[in-house]
Design an enzyme around this catalytic site. Structure first.
Site, PDB file in Angstrom:
ATOM      1  N   SER A 111       0.864  -1.172   0.000  1.00 27.00           N
ATOM      2  CA  SER A 111       0.000   0.000   0.000  1.00 27.00           C
ATOM      3  C   SER A 111       0.902   1.225   0.000  1.00 27.00           C
ATOM      4  O   SER A 111       2.071   1.138   0.410  1.00 27.00           O
ATOM      5  CB  SER A 111      -0.877   0.007   1.259  1.00 27.00           C
ATOM      6  OG  SER A 111      -1.491   1.272   1.457  1.00 27.00           O
ATOM      7  N   TYR A 130      -1.946  -0.557  11.106  1.00 27.94           N
ATOM      8  CA  TYR A 130      -2.025  -0.850   9.674  1.00 27.94           C
ATOM      9  C   TYR A 130      -0.738  -0.427   8.972  1.00 27.94           C
ATOM     10  O   TYR A 130      -0.145  -1.205   8.213  1.00 27.94           O
ATOM     11  CB  TYR A 130      -3.215  -0.126   9.043  1.00 27.94           C
ATOM     12  CG  TYR A 130      -3.248  -0.247   7.538  1.00 27.94           C
ATOM     13  CD1 TYR A 130      -3.614  -1.444   6.931  1.00 27.94           C
ATOM     14  CD2 TYR A 130      -2.891   0.824   6.721  1.00 27.94           C
ATOM     15  CE1 TYR A 130      -3.630  -1.571   5.552  1.00 27.94           C
ATOM     16  CE2 TYR A 130      -2.903   0.704   5.343  1.00 27.94           C
ATOM     17  CZ  TYR A 130      -3.267  -0.497   4.765  1.00 27.94           C
ATOM     18  OH  TYR A 130      -3.271  -0.626   3.390  1.00 27.94           O
TER      19      TYR A 130
END
Length: 272
Positions: free
Chosen positions: A135, A148
């Site tokens: 990501s 995260y």
């Protein structure tokens, strides 16, 4: 069409980027196995000519069973696309450590376990493509996303070291860094954030971050699928591919801006 009928395993294939990647690879001529917990949501993959498998990426027995099944049925796994993942959001003080550990179990350790299982066969055949869906969150950070971002930073480091180890055996390790994509990810992340930090000392930041996420429109997940297909088809793929809305601009900003300036931009957007 693929030069040979290579076999691909895609985790998290029941929706979003995983499903679109499975469908794109089937159309391109690959023998595709889509794997996810919700096997009933992969009927369209089977209809398109692929296969579906039940897989819980946090369960070692489930991972071993899936890999063994494909190796016996197809003779081996040539391409592994580690797409399964989710976003655990909430203030560090509020998120239980059990949930933080689960974030790493899904986003890193499950990915690592299934990768370790496919590597021997890839080495033996002298060919393999391992695609790890990271990501832009593996390079930048946002408030309330400590666990995260930590997990995706870990995926980046893991992939870099693995790339160096695997390359002499004809195995490419490719990192995909999506920006904002139209999937269920943001809904799950914001729901988690409000569950853990709503009504706490971090309530304001949680709600403003939620508003920001919900006000953004992402790219179609097929955009990511096309990039993955391009990467695994390349004779010499790049180490990283940034794709999707805001990906390149945010990565560039993070690279050139000092920490204090980047923090100031976040405070301006979300508040103190």
């Amino acid at each position: 069409m693929a030069e040979t009928r290579r076999t691909a395993l895609i985790t998290g294939a029941s929706s979003g980027m995983g499903k679109e990647t499975a469908l794109a690879l089937i159309q391109a001529g690959y023998d595709v196995y889509g794997a996810a917990r919700r096997i009933n949501q992969m009927a369209d993959i089977v209809t398109a000519g692929g296969h579906s498998l039940e897989l819980d990426i946090t369960d070692e027995k489930s991972i071993v069973s899936a890999v063994t099944y494909i190796e016996e049925a197809a003779g081996g796994i040539d391409i592994l696309i580690n797409n399964a993942g989710y976003g655990c959001y909430g203030a560090v003080e509020d998120v239980p450590l059990a949930e933080a550990r689960r974030q790493f179990e899904v986003n890193l350790f499950g990915l690592a376990h299934i990768t370790r299982l496919v590597l021997p066969g890839m080495r033996k055949r002298g060919y393999g493509k391992i695609v790890n869906i990271s990501s832009i969150g593996g390079k930048i950070y946002m408030p309330m996303g400590a666990w995260y971002h930590a997990s995706k930073h870990a995926v980046e480091g893991f992939s870099d070291a693995l790339r160096f180890e695997a390359r002499p055996f004809g195995i490419d390790v490719i990192i995909i860094e999506p920006g904002l994509i139209q999937t269920h990810w943001s809904g799950i992340a914001t729901d988690n954030m409000l569950t853990y930090s709503g009504g706490t000392a971090y309530d304001s930041a949680a709600r403003k971050t939620t508003e920001m996420f919900r006000g953004l429109e992402g790219s179609d997940p097929r955009t990511v699928a096309r990039i993955i297909l391009k990467a695994i088809s390349a004779r010499k793929p790049r180490s990283r591919y940034a794709v999707g809305k805001y990906a390149r601009p945010l990565l560039t900003l993070r690279k050139i801006l000092p920490d204090r300036t980047y923090d100031w931009l976040l405070r301006k957007r979300i508040g103190k």
